[in-house]
Design a protein around this motif. Sequence first.
Motif, short mmCIF file in Angstrom:
data_model
loop_
_atom_site.label_atom_id
_atom_site.label_comp_id
_atom_site.label_asym_id
_atom_site.label_seq_id
_atom_site.Cartn_x
_atom_site.Cartn_y
_atom_site.Cartn_z
N LYS A 119 26.80 -6.65 -49.03
CA LYS A 119 26.30 -5.93 -47.85
C LYS A 119 27.06 -4.60 -47.66
N GLN A 120 28.38 -4.67 -47.85
CA GLN A 120 29.19 -3.45 -47.67
C GLN A 120 28.94 -2.44 -48.79
N ILE A 121 28.79 -2.94 -50.01
CA ILE A 121 28.50 -2.01 -51.11
C ILE A 121 27.15 -1.34 -50.86
N GLU A 122 26.18 -2.12 -50.39
CA GLU A 122 24.86 -1.55 -50.08
C GLU A 122 24.95 -0.54 -48.95
N LEU A 123 25.85 -0.79 -47.99
CA LEU A 123 26.05 0.19 -46.91
C LEU A 123 26.59 1.50 -47.49
N ILE A 124 27.52 1.39 -48.42
CA ILE A 124 28.06 2.60 -49.06
C ILE A 124 26.93 3.36 -49.75
N HIS A 125 26.10 2.62 -50.52
CA HIS A 125 24.96 3.27 -51.20
C HIS A 125 24.04 3.94 -50.19
N SER A 126 23.76 3.25 -49.08
CA SER A 126 22.80 3.83 -48.13
C SER A 126 23.41 5.05 -47.43
N LEU A 127 24.71 5.03 -47.19
CA LEU A 127 25.35 6.22 -46.57
C LEU A 127 25.31 7.41 -47.53
N VAL A 128 25.53 7.12 -48.82
CA VAL A 128 25.47 8.20 -49.81
C VAL A 128 24.07 8.80 -49.83
N LYS A 129 23.08 7.90 -49.80
CA LYS A 129 21.68 8.33 -49.85
C LYS A 129 21.30 9.15 -48.61
N SER A 130 21.76 8.69 -47.44
CA SER A 130 21.35 9.38 -46.21
C SER A 130 22.19 10.64 -45.94
N HIS A 131 23.21 10.88 -46.78
CA HIS A 131 24.01 12.11 -46.64
C HIS A 131 24.08 12.81 -47.98
N SER A 132 22.91 12.88 -48.66
CA SER A 132 22.92 13.33 -50.06
C SER A 132 23.26 14.82 -50.23
N ASP A 133 23.26 15.58 -49.13
CA ASP A 133 23.70 16.97 -49.24
C ASP A 133 25.21 17.06 -49.44
N ASP A 134 25.92 16.03 -48.99
CA ASP A 134 27.38 16.06 -49.02
C ASP A 134 28.02 15.01 -49.92
N LEU A 135 27.32 13.88 -50.12
CA LEU A 135 27.94 12.76 -50.84
C LEU A 135 27.13 12.40 -52.08
N GLU A 136 27.84 11.99 -53.13
CA GLU A 136 27.14 11.48 -54.32
C GLU A 136 27.98 10.39 -54.97
N LEU A 137 27.31 9.34 -55.42
CA LEU A 137 28.01 8.21 -56.02
C LEU A 137 28.57 8.59 -57.40
N ALA A 138 29.84 8.28 -57.62
CA ALA A 138 30.47 8.50 -58.93
C ALA A 138 30.64 7.15 -59.60
N LEU A 139 30.17 7.04 -60.85
CA LEU A 139 30.25 5.77 -61.57
C LEU A 139 31.24 5.83 -62.72
N SER A 140 31.72 7.04 -63.02
CA SER A 140 32.71 7.17 -64.09
C SER A 140 33.63 8.34 -63.76
N ALA A 141 34.74 8.41 -64.50
CA ALA A 141 35.72 9.47 -64.24
C ALA A 141 35.08 10.85 -64.38
N LYS A 142 34.23 11.01 -65.38
CA LYS A 142 33.66 12.37 -65.60
C LYS A 142 32.74 12.80 -64.46
N ASP A 143 32.18 11.82 -63.74
CA ASP A 143 31.30 12.16 -62.61
C ASP A 143 32.07 12.91 -61.50
N ILE A 144 33.36 12.61 -61.37
CA ILE A 144 34.11 13.12 -60.21
C ILE A 144 34.19 14.66 -60.21
N PRO A 145 34.72 15.27 -61.30
CA PRO A 145 34.73 16.75 -61.29
C PRO A 145 33.34 17.34 -61.27
N ALA A 146 32.37 16.64 -61.91
CA ALA A 146 30.99 17.17 -61.95
C ALA A 146 30.40 17.23 -60.54
#
Length: 409
Positions: A119-146
């Motif tokens: 439930k909490q992981i899904e909340l994180i996903h939904s917050l990322v989705k609803s704030h997509s101008d500012d937040l994006e999910l990183a799944l690997s180290a290379k995603d972070i600087p990108a």
Amino acid sequence: MRFTRRKFIRLTSSGLILPLMGPINLLAQTEGYGKIALSEEALRIHREALLIDGHNDMPGNILDKKLNLNPGFTLNEEQAELQTDIPRLRKGGVDAQVFVAYISPEHMRTGGGNEICIKQIELIHSLVKSHSDDLELALSAKDIPAISSQGKIAVLVGVEGGHAMENDLKNLERYYELGARYMTLTHNENTDWADASYDAPRHGGLSSFGKKVVKSMNKMGMLVDVSHAADDTVRDVFRVSSAPVIASHSSARAICSSRRNLTDELIQGIADTGGLVMINFFPLFLVPEGGEVEAAYIEHYAALRARNLPPEEFQEEMQAWEKKQPPMPVCYVGHLVDHIDHVVRVAGIDHVGLGSDYDGITYGPVQMPDVSGFPYVTQELLNRGYGTSEIKKILGGNFLRVLEEAEKS
Ligand SMILES: [Zn+2]
């Protein structure tokens, strides 16, 4: 000793029990420490650096306070009931934030740990989705600087409390699929397979299943997080893990004797795995007097619990006892940076990072009440003579390296 969540006690996910009133009895000044001023140079280094904070409990705090049920709830505005929102993450210069799914040990008795984790992981996903101008999910180290180079804040997922998986490795795999890139083996209480720092030893570290959990995490590329684990559990992790080990939000026991903090032996051990100690910002884990306060709290809490008092009486007794305690010194940025200095002395510049624990702690150091305060760490590091490249390692470079290593191994 066992601690459970009760309505009248806030069991912070940082691991320390504090009454709802929060810190009281604060002294105004600690000798040699005080407020610091931000310089242009520190702000420039801070902007250039990739700041990755390793531990933030906002998701659990949002669910506890039911903020997500408020129509129009948004992280785009300052949220008075939280220590985290987008304007303050921006002010703090945060480039990447690990948000954790925190699972109370209470779920080992009531069940539902896996469900609350998802439930909490899904909340994180939904917050990322609803704030997509500012937040994006990183799944690997290379995603972070990108993600950071697009002007967004990278969001990573962590799991806090190995009991979430309900002793089923399939659940652990599911967390990885949902983006979790680290898991703390325990919270305050022993799990069925790992001992915790606030509990009486049951397994003497990791059980054979606990060792399997660590190996599975290594295989997936999920970092093994030893924050909250008992010392013997951490030692067992060193024997078993083939990947760098992290403590996502733990400070140094040589300075503050909290059992949640790491001894020099364990700090060195983490460095030997190529891993990272990420300093917790909670004042009671930072100031030297904090350990005594914690020990007194734990002792008194356990004694009161043993008397089986009705909840109201328990609360009154706790509060009466608290009022009698000697004043606590105020915690300044300097106290926090003392822990960074210490880990650097023990293990070297490559093995220290930041794991603030905001929204899992009741208050932060002076000038750093919330996620907007990170530039003060950079300032204090600069004041103490750290060079730009060293500061960049501490703020995020080290975490990036360790995550990359875990992906490879
Ligand atoms: Zn914690």
